[in-house]
Structures are given as structure tokens and as C-alpha cells.
Write an enzyme that holds these catalytic residues in place. Structure first.
Site, PDB file in Angstrom:
ATOM      1  N   LYS A 246      -4.852   3.125  -0.399  1.00 30.53           N
ATOM      2  CA  LYS A 246      -5.300   3.378   0.977  1.00 30.53           C
ATOM      3  C   LYS A 246      -6.735   3.896   0.961  1.00 30.53           C
ATOM      4  O   LYS A 246      -7.565   3.509   1.785  1.00 30.53           O
ATOM      5  CB  LYS A 246      -4.357   4.383   1.662  1.00 30.53           C
ATOM      6  CG  LYS A 246      -3.004   3.765   1.987  1.00 30.53           C
ATOM      7  CD  LYS A 246      -1.956   4.774   2.372  1.00 30.53           C
ATOM      8  CE  LYS A 246      -0.591   4.071   2.494  1.00 30.53           C
ATOM      9  NZ  LYS A 246       0.535   4.984   2.687  1.00 30.53           N
TER      10      LYS A 246
ATOM     11  N   GLN B 220       2.305  11.025   3.592  1.00 34.57           N
ATOM     12  CA  GLN B 220       2.888  10.080   2.637  1.00 34.57           C
ATOM     13  C   GLN B 220       4.325  10.487   2.311  1.00 34.57           C
ATOM     14  O   GLN B 220       4.582  11.637   1.959  1.00 34.57           O
ATOM     15  CB  GLN B 220       2.028  10.082   1.353  1.00 34.57           C
ATOM     16  CG  GLN B 220       2.446   9.062   0.332  1.00 34.57           C
ATOM     17  CD  GLN B 220       2.230   7.620   0.795  1.00 34.57           C
ATOM     18  OE1 GLN B 220       1.210   7.276   1.373  1.00 34.57           O
ATOM     19  NE2 GLN B 220       3.222   6.776   0.561  1.00 34.57           N
TER      20      GLN B 220
ATOM     21  N   ASP C 138       0.635   5.794  11.429  1.00 32.78           N
ATOM     22  CA  ASP C 138       1.809   5.185  10.784  1.00 32.78           C
ATOM     23  C   ASP C 138       2.842   4.737  11.824  1.00 32.78           C
ATOM     24  O   ASP C 138       3.779   4.015  11.494  1.00 32.78           O
ATOM     25  CB  ASP C 138       2.480   6.209   9.854  1.00 32.78           C
ATOM     26  CG  ASP C 138       2.273   5.867   8.388  1.00 32.78           C
ATOM     27  OD1 ASP C 138       1.912   4.709   8.092  1.00 32.78           O
ATOM     28  OD2 ASP C 138       2.490   6.755   7.539  1.00 32.78           O
TER      29      ASP C 138
END
Ligand code: NAP
Length: 280
Positions: free
Chosen positions: A51, A95, A118
Site C-alpha cells: 500500500k 490493517q 476501507d
């Protein structure tokens, strides 16, 4: 049979985003993504590195918060709140997985939905389900982009998803419904799964079981999207689909690696840029 080249598609999308970021920067807006990682999960470190690389390439600033496994729930929530309040941060990503004992749901719910790149905050989940503009979870969004870019028709088609997780299967139900597919979802309690999958014009495997989808489960000419990322005995990355056999029957198929994976990151970048643009 055509292979859906997620790697190439993702490269194109990153190229387009790079131009958008150049324009934003000319207007004094520097998109920035904050990533929180708790504990030292090896796979997560690789995902976070990828990322970060994508951000670099596009011109998105990247701030990493690596917290040790003894981080408390209160500390995690405080960190998220402080990032919510920062005007220079456009996207916040936690995460997963995080250590057992921490409540990831509370953490996702704390991320301001306008920075929830997200798409895991219930506000974005709800907006997706009623067809409102929102941050769409990156993997399902990547799947939809692949179908669109390859002009694969969804309207009136029968789509079957294997897997009902909050991050892949469930949001994908909505995405495909919004594109007028007739959607069926299978899970670990589904009986006679082959009878269902073999009716699919579009079959999405998102269960995390290596080579679960075999040729006898697939309709001739179907589009097969493999979300799975698994390691086989030799440590090699394999999907949920038996690519070699299924590709002989499918009209379109995604490989692993080089399919959905790169698209997921590209759609994350898309969401960060979308967030930065909305603050113009
Ligand atoms: P997950 O949370 O473990 O969910 C798995 C889903 O599959 C569950 O709904 C489960 O059913 C269902 N399932 C498990 N065994 C099954 C079986 N034998 N038959 C039918 N359904 C079954 O997994 P996830 O997070 O959605 O991830 C799924 C896979 O996608 C993993 O390999 C993961 O690494 C990969 N992934 C890839 C990307 C990417 O960017 N390419 C992103 C995210 C995830 P129940 O609900 O009944 O338990």
C-alpha cells in the site's frame, strides 16, 4: 477464454489517479493516507508495504502507525480519534488482523466515515446497501471494476458468491445487486453447493480454501473471479479456484497472483483520492 489481467488494469487505474493527484497538488491539496497496524502479523506487513509503494507511485502521502501487540483498546481508539481530527489526513486504514483481545469492530466504527477508505464503517456499509454514494470496500469494488473494464454484462445475469465475510462477500452482494445481477451467496453451511455454482454466469470465489472451485462446479462460458489468497504446501500463492482446469471452461477468469489482489490496492488509492477531492 480470456484472462482478466488485474495487474495491468490496476496499473492503468494508478496512472489515472496519479494525474488526479497532480491536479490536486496544484490546488494545494496533498492526499494523505494513515495506516495503523497493531502487532507484527507477517502477511499484514507485506500488504502495508504494498500500500505504501502504491501511495508513493501516485503521490499520496503515507503515514504509518506501527503499534506493538500490547496496545490497549483505549490507546487504539484514541489514536483513531486523533487521526479523525487531523485535517491533513484524508484516509484512515486499520490493517486487520489485530491482536485477539482488541475489539476491531469498535475500532472500525470509530473511524470517521468520511475518512473510512476501507469502507468498513457501518455508515458506509449502510449507504452501499441503499445505493448512496460512499466508500465501497476495496476488494468488492475491484471485482466490479474488473467486470466493467472487460465489458462483462451483469444485468439480468446470475451471480454466485462463495463467502459471506463483512469485507468481501457481503459488500459484493450489494455491488452486484446495484448492477442488476441476480445474486446468490453460498457459505460454509450451504448444501449442494455445486448445484448452485454451476448455474452462475458470474462466479466469485472468496472463501480462502485453495483450489476449492473445480471445473465440475462451473458452467461452460462463465466468468470466474478468484478472490482467494492462499499458500500451498510449497509456499506458492494460490487462489480458491483450480485455475488450470476451470480456465478450460470459463470465458473469463482471474489469475492468482495478478488478479483481484492488485485491484484491491488500486481501489484503496481510488478511495483516498476520492476523499481528498471531496474536501476541495
Ligand atoms: P473469511 O472472513 O474467512 O470468510 C470466508 C467465508 O467463506 C465465510 O463466509 C465462510 O462461511 C465461507 N466458507 C468457508 N469455507 C467454506 C466452504 N467449504 N464452502 C462454502 N463457503 C465457505 O475470509 P475473507 O476475509 O472474506 O477472505 C476470503 C479469501 O479472500 C481469503 O483467501 C483471503 O485471503 C482472500 N482475500 C483476498 C483479498 C484480495 O485483495 N485479493 C482481499 C481480502 C481477502 P461462514 O460464514 O459460514 O463461516
Amino acid at each position: 477464454m480470456e484472462i482478466i489481467d488485474g495487474k495491468e488494469l490496476a496499473r492503468e487505474i494508478r496512472g489515472e489517479l496519479k494525474k488526479e493527484v497532480e491536479n490536486l497538488r496544484k490546488n494545494g491539496i496533498i492526499p494523505k493516507l494513515a495506516v495503523i497496524m497493531v502487532g507484527d502479523d507477517k502477511a499484514s506487513s507485506v500488504y502495508v508495504r504494498n500500500k505504501s509503494k502504491a501511495c508513493d507511485e501516485i503521490g499520496i502521502e503515507f503515514e504509518e502507525y506501527l503499534k506493538d501487540e500490547n496496545t490497549t483498546q483505549e490507546e487504539l481508539i484514541e489514536l483513531i480519534k486523533s487521526l479523525n481530527n487531523r485535517k491533513d489526513i484524508h484516509g484512515i486504514l486499520l490493517q486487520s488482523p489485530i491482536p485477539k483481545g482488541l475489539d476491531i469492530r469498535e475500532a472500525f466504527n470509530t473511524i470517521d466515515y468520511t475518512k473510512d477508505v476501507d469502507g468498513f464503517n457501518p455508515i458506509n456499509v449502510g449507504k452501499l446497501s441503499i445505493g448512496e454514494d460512499c466508500f465501497i470496500s476495496c476488494t468488492p469494488h475491484g471485482v466490479i471494476k474488473m467486470l466493467e473494464k472487460y465489458n462483462i454484462q451483469t444485468e439480468g445475469k446470475r451471480a454466485v458468491i462463495i463467502g459471506r465475510s463483512n469485507i468481501v462477500g457481503k459488500p459484493l452482494i450489494q455491488c452486484l445487486l446495484n448492477k442488476n445481477a441476480t445474486v446468490t451467496v453460498c457459505h460454509s453451511k450451504t448444501q449442494n453447493i455445486k448445484d448452485i455454482t454451476s448455474q452462475a454466469d458470474i462466479l466469485v470465489a472468496a472463501l480462502g480454501k485453495p483450489k476449492f472451485v473445480t471445473a465440475d462446479m462451473v458452467k461452460e462460458g462463465a466468468t470466474v473471479i478468484d478472490v482467494g489468497i492462499n499458500r500451498n504446501e510449497d509456499g506458492k500463492l494460490v487462489g480458491d479456484v483450480d485455475f488450470e482446469e476451470v480456465s478450460k471452461k470459463a470465458s473469463y477468469i482471474t489469475p492468482v497472483p495478478g488478479g483481484v489482489g492488485p485491484m484491491t490496492i488500486a481501489m484503496l488509492m481510488h478511495n483516498v483520492v476520492k476523499s481528498a477531492k471531496s474536501l476541495k
